[in-house]
Write a protein that holds these residues in place. Structure first.
Motif, mmCIF file in Angstrom:
data_model
loop_
_atom_site.group_PDB
_atom_site.id
_atom_site.type_symbol
_atom_site.label_atom_id
_atom_site.label_comp_id
_atom_site.label_asym_id
_atom_site.label_seq_id
_atom_site.Cartn_x
_atom_site.Cartn_y
_atom_site.Cartn_z
ATOM 1 N N GLU A 22 1.023 -1.009 0.204
ATOM 2 C CA GLU A 22 -0.162 0.117 0.286
ATOM 3 C C GLU A 22 0.721 1.249 0.415
ATOM 4 O O GLU A 22 1.073 2.254 -1.002
ATOM 5 C CB GLU A 22 -1.124 0.106 1.416
ATOM 6 N N TRP A 82 -2.046 5.875 7.237
ATOM 7 C CA TRP A 82 -2.822 4.953 7.556
ATOM 8 C C TRP A 82 -2.443 4.614 9.285
ATOM 9 O O TRP A 82 -3.394 3.669 9.514
ATOM 10 C CB TRP A 82 -1.862 3.552 7.295
ATOM 11 N N TYR A 152 -14.806 1.226 8.297
ATOM 12 C CA TYR A 152 -13.550 0.401 8.398
ATOM 13 C C TYR A 152 -13.614 1.058 10.621
ATOM 14 O O TYR A 152 -14.528 1.730 10.654
ATOM 15 C CB TYR A 152 -12.411 1.326 8.029
ATOM 16 N N CYS A 191 -13.861 -4.746 0.068
ATOM 17 C CA CYS A 191 -13.913 -3.486 0.132
ATOM 18 C C CYS A 191 -12.292 -3.643 0.005
ATOM 19 O O CYS A 191 -11.467 -2.791 -0.689
ATOM 20 C CB CYS A 191 -14.384 -2.601 1.393
ATOM 21 N N ILE A 192 -11.777 -4.298 1.206
ATOM 22 C CA ILE A 192 -10.266 -4.110 1.459
ATOM 23 C C ILE A 192 -10.035 -5.473 -0.077
ATOM 24 O O ILE A 192 -8.591 -5.040 -0.217
ATOM 25 C CB ILE A 192 -9.876 -4.911 2.709
ATOM 26 N N ARG A 195 -8.661 -3.881 -3.255
ATOM 27 C CA ARG A 195 -7.665 -3.115 -3.386
ATOM 28 C C ARG A 195 -6.165 -3.410 -4.230
ATOM 29 O O ARG A 195 -5.850 -4.215 -3.480
ATOM 30 C CB ARG A 195 -6.804 -2.143 -1.744
#
Ligand SMILES: N[C@@H](CCC(=O)N[C@@H](CS)C(=O)NCC(=O)O)C(=O)O
Length: 212
Positions: A22, A82, A152, A191-192, A195
């Motif tokens: 990320e 993050w 989240y 959702c994760i 990515r």
């Protein structure tokens, strides 16, 4: 100089690995071959005397504990967002979640995965596994409840705690029901898993992403 992450596929290195991708920082992966017990080799124990995976090497810094590694990485690259700023309420929530996930959920998952390590009576292991499975399912139900009103753990903004929860929920595939069958957790995981950095991590580790 780049980072080196000592890892094994689908081990506690998975969450720091996702974060490195990320962050799009230079890093190398160093396989710790658990199939050959390499985590207990003298060379690896010089990095982590406890013989656990992962370890991050950052120049002269040698760091073990996945959550500590993630805090260090996130704090080293604050612009990537993050981890919330120090001494803010959001930062306090991040501490809460990371500590809950590592100290409670992950620790209990270890009893469920490896009940034989926790009893001298092998005949008692299935009962330990059953009891732990029930406790862990209750924890995942609670987490799913938390995620019904926000995408989240910290609200609208993704953080390292979410990558950590995603890893632990992925590990919960053998629960009844699997952790990711809980609707709020399934939506969160989708959702994760969408990515690109997460997809690249799973591909690099030879893992299958959870079904959407
Ligand atoms: N709390 C540690 C736990 C690390 C851990 O237990 N890793 C497992 C793999 S998921 C391991 O290295 N096991 C090796 C062994 O038990 O011999 C962390 O999150 O970094």
């Amino acid at each position: 100089m780049g980072y080196t992450l000592h890892y094994f596929p689908d081990n506690a290195s998975l969450a720091p690995h996702m974060l490195l991708r990320e962050l799009a920082v230079p890093f190398e992966l160093a396989l710790v071959d658990r199939t050959a017990d390499a985590q207990h080799s003298p060379a690896y124990r010089r990095l982590n005397p406890h013989g656990r995976i992962p370890v991050l090497v950052d120049g002269d810094l040698v760091l073990y504990e996945a959550a500590a590694i993630m805090l260090h990485l996130a704090d080293s690259h604050p612009a990537a967002g993050w981890s919330p700023a120090l001494a803010t309420p959001q930062r306090a929530q991040l501490y809460k979640w990371l500590i809950y996930l590592t100290n409670t959920l992950q620790a209990e998952l270890m009893l469920w995965f490896y009940p034989l390590r926790f009893t001298d009576d092998p005949a008692g292991a299935p009962a330990v596994k059953d009891a732990m499975g029930r406790r862990i399912s209750a924890i995942f139900s609670h987490l799913a409840q938390e995620l019904t009103d926000r995408p989240y753990l910290l609200g609208d903004t993704i953080s390292i705690a979410d990558l950590y929860l995603f890893m632990l929920a992925y590990w919960g595939y053998g629960l009844t029901p699997p952790a990711l069958d809980l609707p709020a957790l399934r939506q969160f995981a989708a959702c994760i898993a969408a990515r690109p950095a997460v997809q690249a991590t799973f591909a690099a580790e030879g893992l299958k992403l959870p079904p959407a």
